[in-house]
Design an enzyme around this catalytic site. Structure first.
Site, PDB file in Angstrom:
ATOM      1  N   SER A 315      -1.578  15.300  63.894  1.00 42.06           N
ATOM      2  CA  SER A 315      -1.935  13.884  64.075  1.00 42.06           C
ATOM      3  C   SER A 315      -0.867  13.202  64.924  1.00 42.06           C
ATOM      4  CB  SER A 315      -2.087  13.189  62.719  1.00 42.06           C
ATOM      5  OG  SER A 315      -0.839  13.082  62.066  1.00 42.06           O
ATOM      6  N   SER A 348       1.613  16.040  60.567  1.00 41.74           N
ATOM      7  CA  SER A 348       1.964  14.873  61.377  1.00 41.74           C
ATOM      8  C   SER A 348       2.873  15.307  62.514  1.00 41.74           C
ATOM      9  CB  SER A 348       2.685  13.834  60.533  1.00 41.74           C
ATOM     10  OG  SER A 348       3.947  14.328  60.101  1.00 41.74           O
ATOM     11  N   ASP A 349       2.696  14.683  63.671  1.00 40.58           N
ATOM     12  CA  ASP A 349       3.708  14.860  64.694  1.00 40.58           C
ATOM     13  C   ASP A 349       4.980  14.189  64.197  1.00 40.58           C
ATOM     14  OD1 ASP A 349       4.901  15.609  67.023  1.00 40.58           O
ATOM     15  OD2 ASP A 349       3.466  14.619  68.346  1.00 40.58           O
ATOM     16  N   SER A 350       6.116  14.619  64.746  1.00 36.10           N
ATOM     17  CA  SER A 350       7.403  14.150  64.232  1.00 36.10           C
ATOM     18  C   SER A 350       7.462  12.630  64.164  1.00 36.10           C
ATOM     19  CB  SER A 350       8.537  14.668  65.115  1.00 36.10           C
ATOM     20  OG  SER A 350       8.536  16.080  65.142  1.00 36.10           O
TER      21      SER A 350
END
Length: 821
Positions: A315, A348-350
């Site tokens: 995401s 999740s993306d960072s």
């Protein structure tokens, strides 16, 4: 379920015991000397919860959903919440902060850390990236495999329920490992237009990943690039949603074949069209209408999920219309799961979770961000911070009743499903380190990488057939900052320890001793005060003048010059968007000075985005675009220069003449890129689909069947329209042609694009050979989102356009969809 080896668990245990003797290290089997955990391994199953009997979740023959139910029923709150976070691999953390994981191998301290109850995944462990990049457990393949097994052994043997960890890693140019097969950038791969080749790249990436202990690869990137300034355009297949969809499906399907690994695609959703193409800490405010979202940015994800059963989605950080994707039930549940049918798990993306409160301002604090993201549909928080940051607030939320246990169970269920599908509960270890050593970056895999480098090359210009170069050259100057730079081979999201063949080396290897090769760098990719010099030009320094003078001298002592220009890791990539598309630094000064020397000049571009090479295009007769071609790039470029390989790549991105034309891309709405204003520069340098060859191709015999069909038939999911035509090699050399199909519905309820790519095929033809190409249109190919945003087929006439590029149409025809049944 097929993994990659038929070695039994019993045999593997013998191998593992021997490996403990062979290598020194802080092995997890020494963590609890009072208990011998090896007695949990039985013929055909593992006693993961150590209770002496085969539970349903331990039974390889039980249905996966029943195994998940059984395991969930045994898990406590601590164990469930631990399956919702990532532990970054050793040494990987935020700059200036202590990394969450300091150990290469399990230590007794692990029994006191939060992952004593398990963890969803470990990302980038021992992959050669970061401060531990040169560790023997990253650089020595056998020791790497042993170390990965030891980490996995901790979770299998030392946690209560023995839930294995999912080892994740990047894989955009091949696997992100110290040693792995090095492929062209994803943008280079896109320029091959070769679905079968993309499948081969996916197969090799997955096989090498599993052999090294990684079970989940963050690839492919399914973002559709629309702004050439954007730094991550190099990580996309191109700017057309149909092309990205087709290549993305092939990559995903190949990677997940026999569940070798899970493919986690990124970045969902609407990530690649940020305001002003800004990167870094921007990553917000996508500039796209709702119809563009549906027709441009979502189709690749929808196709990969529905056709290839994509098991992972990352995401994105960004919002859309004020709602952050990672906190949106609409994006992560209603669309992704309920409509597209996604059954894997979302990471999740960072910092995407943290951004809910510290950037987007829709959450009050981290705890509120955890609640919003888990309710929205996020499964696993991934960031360069301790997993405790997510797990501990989540436990509080469940105890407080603010996150229902059912919601937590649903998120954990998805994670467990992927782990079961990958066979981790039955085959948690890499069973043959010798096989890994033989497979990874093998000569056979390198040949596929060489093929990919060849096919990615685009011949942009070839006036008077200046290319290929003749055999009568006695000396050649190889000039430019990218002529002998091996740094372009290694990549944060791909192999990072491999050596590549530079253009200079490739030319020398090709010509041998019979031709003198004179090399001069000339200048760096950027100059001292770049990028400020793009808006505040300054005179050449004495050092720069001297470097260019040496290049000119080398050219004057040669019959001709090959000038190798383009990007560096500092000018393109993540957090490396630009305000200009011109050649950075002093590269234009260099090529102008070389050209003024009066010798024939060829330009080779190694870059990660389209460049506004107006001067080069006007004066230099031969231009080759090679993108970032991977470790075999120098060999492939030399083969193209001297005619041993006939280039056949086609552009998947538009080359504007100036950054002032942006947005300037394909597909485009009717007249949206109208070129009649006398007050501005009009037209592209090179249009989408463009690419020349050393031979010529003729198109003929277009047939469309049926030419008229009912609306009911067109609305069915079965194939509707079959389009065939012939392509003939009308030249004197064998070569590849990429035949392209475009369609346009003439009258619709909403404005649609001028040309919609709906088919492409790369074919190889000998001189005089003819092949028939067939494309079949389905319902999705002729449907659109109407004024109410319903995806429907509307009656009407469709124009069919067949060509060698979007602006090189060779054949046209028509079919019609009529109302009624």
């Amino acid at each position: 379920m097929k993994i990659t080896s038929t070695i039994t668990v019993v045999v593997f245990i013998t191998l593992a015991v021997n490996s403990w003797v062979s290598f020194a290290g802080r092995a997890s089997h020494n963590l609890n000397p009072q208990t011998d955990r090896r007695n949990i391994y039985h013929s055909g199953w593992i006693d993961l919860n150590k209770n002496g009997r085969m539970d349903v979740y331990e039974n390889p023959r039980a249905p996966i959903e029943k195994r998940i139910d059984d395991l969930l029923s045994q898990m406590n709150l601590e164990e469930k919440t631990c399956q919702t976070a990532t532990l970054y691999g050793v040494g990987r953390g935020r700059t200036g902060a202590e990394p969450p994981l300091k150990d290469e191998l399990p230590t007794p301290e692990w029994k006191n850390r939060i992952w004593k109850d398990g963890i969803a995944n470990i990302d980038e462990h021992l992959n050669g990236v970061g401060p531990n990049g040169k560790s023997v457990y990253a650089t020595d393949m056998r020791k790497h495999v042993w170390a990965m097994n030891e980490v996995q052994r901790f979770f299998v043997e030392e946690t209560r329920l023995g839930i294995p960890v999912d080892f994740t890693d990047e894989g955009l140019r091949g696997l992100a490992a110290y040693t792995a097969t090095s492929f062209p950038s994803e943008l280079g791969q896109g320029h091959t237009w070769d679905k079968e080749l993309i499948g081969e790249i996916g197969r090799i990436t997955a096989a090498e990943a599993r052999a090294l202990g990684y079970t989940n690869v963050y690839a492919p990137t399914l973002d559709v690039s629309r702004d050439q300034r954007w730094g991550r355009i190099e990580d996309t297949y191109g700017e057309d949603p149909y092309l990205v969809s087709r290549l993305g499906v092939e990559m995903t399907r190949a990677m997940q074949k026999d569940y070798r690994v899970a493919s986690t695609a990124k970045h969902y959703a609407i990530y690649s069209i940020a305001k002003g193409a800004r990167e870094g800490q921007a990553r917000t405010d996508p500039q796209a209408t709702l119809h563009e979202v549906e027709s441009i940015f979502l189709p690749p994800f929808k196709a990969a999920i529905r056709e290839a059963r994509l098991l992972g989605v990352m995401s994105s950080y960004n919002d859309y219309d004020g709602v952050p994707v990672t906190g949106s039930h609409y994006w992560l549940t209603e669309r992704l799961r309920n409509e597209f049918g996604f059954r894997g798990y979302v990471v999740s993306d960072s910092a995407a979770v943290e951004y809910l409160y510290n950037k987007h301002g829709v959450a009050s604090d981290m705890k509120d961000a955890v609640r919003q993201s888990i309710e929205a549909g996020l499964n696993v928080k991934t960031n360069f911070t301790p997993p405790d940051d997510f797990i501990l607030p989540l436990r509080e939320l469940v105890k407080e009743g603010r996150v229902p246990m059912k919601t937590l169970d649903d998120r954990v269920r998805d994670v467990l499903r992927v782990k079961f599908l990958l066979g981790l509960f039955d085959h948690p270890y890499v069973e043959d380190a010798a096989y890994a050593e033989k497979l990874v970056n093998s000569p056979e895999n390198q040949q596929v990488a060489l093929r990919a480098a060849r096919e990615s090359i685009v011949l942009l210009k070839n006036d008077r057939n200046v290319l290929p170069l003749g055999k009568d050259i006695h000396s050649i100057a190889v000039i430019g900052p990218n002529a002998d730079d091996d740094n372009l081979t290694r990549y944060r999201y791909g192999p990072n320890g491999v050596k590549g063949v530079t253009v200079l080396q490739g030319i020398r290897n090709k010509l041998g001793e019979r031709v003198k090769v004179n090399y001069a760098k000339g200048c760096d990719v950027t100059n001292e005060h770049w990028p400020e010099t793009e808006v505040l030009p300054e005179p050449l320094s004495e050092t720069e003048k001297e470097g260019i003078a040496k290049a000119v001298a080398a050219v004057k002592n040669s019959d001709m010059a090959v000038v190798v220009l383009g990007d560096s890791p500092n000018t393109v990539g993540e957090t490396a968007s630009r305000t200009s598309l011109d050649l950075p630094g002093r590269q234009l000064d260099l090529v102008q000075a070389v050209y003024a020397a009066g010798k024939p000049v060829i330009v080779v571009l190694l870059n990660g985005r389209p460049m506004s090479i107006n001067w080069v295009n006007k004066y230099v007769p031969g231009i080759i675009e090679a993108w970032f071609p991977g470790a075999q790039g120098g060999t492939a470029i030399a083969e193209v220069l001297f005619g041993d390989y006939n280039p056949g790549g086609k552009l998947t991105v538009t080359f504007p003449k100036t950054v002032g034309q942006i947005p300037y891309n394909f597909p485009t709405k009717p007249n949206a890129q109208w070129e009649g204003e006398r007050t501005r520069v009009n037209g592209a340098l090179y249009f989408f689909g463009h690419g020349l060859s050393y031979t010529t191709f003729a198109y003929s015999n277009l047939k469309i069947n049926p030419q008229v069909m009912s609306e009911a038939r067109a609305s069915a999911r079965a194939p509707d329209v079959t389009i065939t035509f012939d392509v003939t090699n009308s030249g004197s050399r064998a070569g590849d042609e990429v035949a392209q199909l475009y369609i346009h519905q003439l009258v619709t309820s909403v404005t649609t694009y001028e040309k919609n790519l709906r088919g492409f095929e790369r074919i190889h033809l000998k001189p005089g050979e003819t092949k028939t190409v067939t494309f079949v249109l389905s319902r999705d190919d002729v449907a659109l989102s109407d004024r109410q945003m319903h995806f429907v087929v509307e009656p009407g006439k469709f124009k069919v356009m067949i060509g060698s590029g979007s602006e090189d149409i060779r054949l046209t025809g028509q079919f019609e969809i009529v109302s009624g049944r």
